[in-house]
Write a protein that holds these residues in place. Structure first.
Motif, short mmCIF file in Angstrom:
data_model
loop_
_atom_site.label_atom_id
_atom_site.label_comp_id
_atom_site.label_asym_id
_atom_site.label_seq_id
_atom_site.Cartn_x
_atom_site.Cartn_y
_atom_site.Cartn_z
N ALA A 1 -74.88 -18.47 8.49
CA ALA A 1 -73.43 -18.28 8.59
C ALA A 1 -73.09 -16.80 8.74
CB ALA A 1 -72.73 -18.86 7.37
N LEU B 1 -77.72 -22.32 4.07
CA LEU B 1 -77.26 -21.94 5.41
C LEU B 1 -76.47 -20.62 5.44
CD1 LEU B 1 -76.10 -25.44 6.74
CD2 LEU B 1 -78.08 -24.11 7.53
N THR C 1 -69.04 -18.37 12.98
CA THR C 1 -68.60 -18.61 11.61
C THR C 1 -67.10 -18.36 11.53
OG1 THR C 1 -70.74 -17.94 10.79
CG2 THR C 1 -68.96 -17.99 9.19
N LEU D 1 -69.47 -23.16 9.79
CA LEU D 1 -70.19 -22.97 11.04
C LEU D 1 -69.53 -23.86 12.09
CD1 LEU D 1 -73.75 -22.96 9.51
CD2 LEU D 1 -72.75 -21.09 10.83
N SER E 1 -76.46 -29.20 8.50
CA SER E 1 -75.24 -29.23 7.70
C SER E 1 -75.07 -30.61 7.06
CB SER E 1 -74.03 -28.94 8.59
OG SER E 1 -72.83 -29.06 7.86
N THR F 1 -71.09 -25.35 5.29
CA THR F 1 -72.19 -24.44 5.00
C THR F 1 -72.65 -24.60 3.56
OG1 THR F 1 -71.35 -22.88 6.63
CG2 THR F 1 -72.83 -22.00 4.96
#
Length: 194
Positions: A79, A75, A32, A19, A114, A71
């Motif tokens: 993403a 997540l 992404t 990300l 993150s 990521t």
């Protein structure tokens, strides 16, 4: 084993579904990027390759800064959405429930969710064809404290990192070795006993 020869294609895998945040904390954007990696250790440098048509391309080109956020499995949905939707049409931070937090060295935000973020400043842009490569120096690394032990060693494997391979997302799994294990000398089981 026989192999079939294909025309040149981008099929290296797995890659990180990273990300990449850009813009500012007040007006953040994220896309992404699977085409990223480390290119130098001293100074610490990385890259991201982005199509010039992408909304984020202009933001990064103008500011000269971005943040690579790793990521996790948690997540992956974000993403995926950030890879198929444009920041021109959607506030992706809001749509994904992501938190834009201030970085320590760049104006682009870090993604608070993150486990590790690389704050980057562009050194050079290389137009390579379909994508332009942003070569960048890593100015700071933001690490979630819970992945550090009492000696400060990073245990990133505990964060549940994700990988991307040929259109599929994967949770990284079991450890199968560590750097240098193939040449490491074995210790005797009981050195003092005969």
């Amino acid at each position: 084993m026989s192999k079939v020869i294909w025309n040149p294609a981008a099929v290296l895998a797995p890659v990180p579904p990273a990300l990449v945040s850009c813009g500012t904390v007040e007006k953040p954007n994220v896309l992404t990027v699977a085409w990223t990696g480390i290119i130098n250790s001293t100074p610490a440098m990385t890259y991201v390759s982005i199509r010039p048509e992408r909304y984020s391309y202009g933001l990064i080109r103008e500011s000269g800064e971005f943040v690579i956020n790793l990521t996790t499995a948690a997540l992956v949905r974000a993403a995926d959405l950030c890879g198929v939707k444009s920041g021109r049409d959607l506030d992706k931070f809001e749509a994904c429930g992501l938190t834009a937090a201030p970085a320590s060295k760049v104006s682009a935000p870090v993604i608070a969710e993150s486990p590790l973020s690389l704050e980057c400043r562009v050194k050079e842009v290389l137009p390579l064809g379909s994508h332009h490569m942003f070569l960048a120096e890593i100015l700071a690394v933001d690490v979630e404290a819970r992945y550090l032990d009492e000696k400060g060693k990073l245990h990133l494997q505990q964060s549940g990192l994700a990988a991307y391979a040929h259109g599929e997302y994967y949770a990284l799994g079991k450890k199968i070795g560590s750097f240098g294990f193939s040449v490491k000398k074995k210790r005797p089981k009981n050195p003092g006993k005969r």
